[in-house]
Design an enzyme around this catalytic site. Structure first.
Site, mmCIF file in Angstrom:
data_model
loop_
_atom_site.group_PDB
_atom_site.id
_atom_site.type_symbol
_atom_site.label_atom_id
_atom_site.label_comp_id
_atom_site.label_asym_id
_atom_site.label_seq_id
_atom_site.Cartn_x
_atom_site.Cartn_y
_atom_site.Cartn_z
ATOM 1 C CG HIS A 12 102.469 26.658 50.494
ATOM 2 N ND1 HIS A 12 103.700 27.264 50.444
ATOM 3 C CD2 HIS A 12 101.574 27.655 50.669
ATOM 4 C CE1 HIS A 12 103.564 28.569 50.601
ATOM 5 N NE2 HIS A 12 102.277 28.831 50.746
ATOM 6 C CG HIS A 59 101.211 30.937 55.716
ATOM 7 N ND1 HIS A 59 102.140 29.972 55.378
ATOM 8 C CD2 HIS A 59 100.684 31.397 54.545
ATOM 9 C CE1 HIS A 59 102.161 29.838 54.052
ATOM 10 N NE2 HIS A 59 101.297 30.678 53.532
ATOM 11 C CG HIS A 195 96.904 32.727 45.731
ATOM 12 N ND1 HIS A 195 98.231 32.671 45.373
ATOM 13 C CD2 HIS A 195 96.901 32.529 47.084
ATOM 14 C CE1 HIS A 195 98.994 32.436 46.434
ATOM 15 N NE2 HIS A 195 98.201 32.362 47.486
ATOM 16 C CD GLU A 242 102.075 32.044 48.810
ATOM 17 O OE1 GLU A 242 101.621 32.123 49.963
ATOM 18 O OE2 GLU A 242 101.667 31.205 47.991
#
Length: 283
Positions: A12, A59, A195, A242
């Site tokens: 996303h 976030h 990541h 995530e």
């Protein structure tokens, strides 16, 4: 009763929202990423699910470092996309399914999961980008399902274990299946894969770990629960946590699924981007 028909995974990344806004799907940098979605569009056009449960991580828009629920479920009539500072165009609200939301919350609390219920919840790129990827033009796609956002803590440690994430999905499945109306539901597991956006390992991507997770999540997700939280950070990067939202999605699909299509591409914004479509085979 309600039926969960499948699960879909996707990154996303906020830059994807900008690429969509600027029609860069055929740009050489973006094309290998966007090529993973047409088969999923076809499947969704055929199945036309009534509700989408979108599992994402906030976030800093709805929640921040001072207050970060482990698991939160939206129970609003609509979800407003608000400016989060990435330069992504703000979209109109997404329609909710509050009656089903409350049913899921009630069922999961009865199952001894502690849920933060949100009668208002602004949504950021973690929720919005997947909706745009799977239903182009969202929220104005005519086939767009009503949405239930589920936010998981992947930021403030201690985060949930992968076992807890998988069991969350199993509990959510039980709650959905007890809904008396004959509707179909699709579950999104968003974020990741590997990541790290900051620190000494900024730009870290672990191709082998990502592919292993994509392989095992289909038929043997229980094996992935052996990965500890610290091991997940080590092997997938600080933001690779995530992946636990993929595990929440997988738990909601039942024991047996069929992999219909997948795509893996790096690098997109220094992220290992994985896309999978899993169709439920259990009754």
């Amino acid at each position: 009763m309600a039926k969960i028909i499948g699960g879909i995974t996707t990154s996303h990344i906020p830059a994807v929202g900008n690429a969509i806004a600027n029609n860069l799907q055929d740009d050489p940098y973006w094309k290998p990423f966007f090529d993973g979605y047409p088969k999923i569009h076809d499947w969704l056009a055929e199945k036309k699910p009534d509700v989408v449960i979108n599992i994402y991580n906030d976030h800093g828009l709805g929640f921040f470092l001072d207050q970060m629920p482990t698991f939160a479920i939206g129970a609003a009539h609509e979800y407003k996309n608000e400016d989060e500072g990435w330069g992504i165009p703000q979209l109109d609200p997404f329609p909710g399914a509050p009656e089903l939301s409350w049913h899921i919350i009630e069922g999961m609390v009865e199952d001894e999961f502690d849920i933060t219920s949100c009668q208002e919840l602004p949504v950021d790129h973690g929720f919005v980008v997947p909706m745009q990827l799977f239903w182009p033009g969202a929220p104005h796609n005519k086939d767009l399902p009503r949405a239930i956002p589920v936010s998981a803590n992947t930021v403030i440690h201690p985060i949930p274990t992968l076992n807890r994430a998988l069991n969350f999905g199993k509990s959510m499945r039980k709650a959905v299946q007890s809904w008396p109306e004959d509707i179909t539901v699709v579950v999104l597991g968003t974020g990741g894969l590997s990541h790290q956006l900051d620190g000494e390992r900024a730009g870290f991507i672990n191709h082998d770990f990502d592919r292993m997770c994509m392989e095992k999540i289909v038929d043997t997700p229980e094996e992935l629960t052996k990965i500890t939280r610290m091991e997940l950070v080590e092997k997938a990067g600080a933001q690779g946590t995530e992946f636990l939202m993929w595990m929440m999605m997988r738990g909601a699909l039942g024991k047996k699924v069929k992999l219909l299509t997948e795509n893996y591409h790096i690098p997109i914004s220094n992220t290992g981007a994985g896309t999978m479509l899993l169709e439920c085979m259990d009754d």
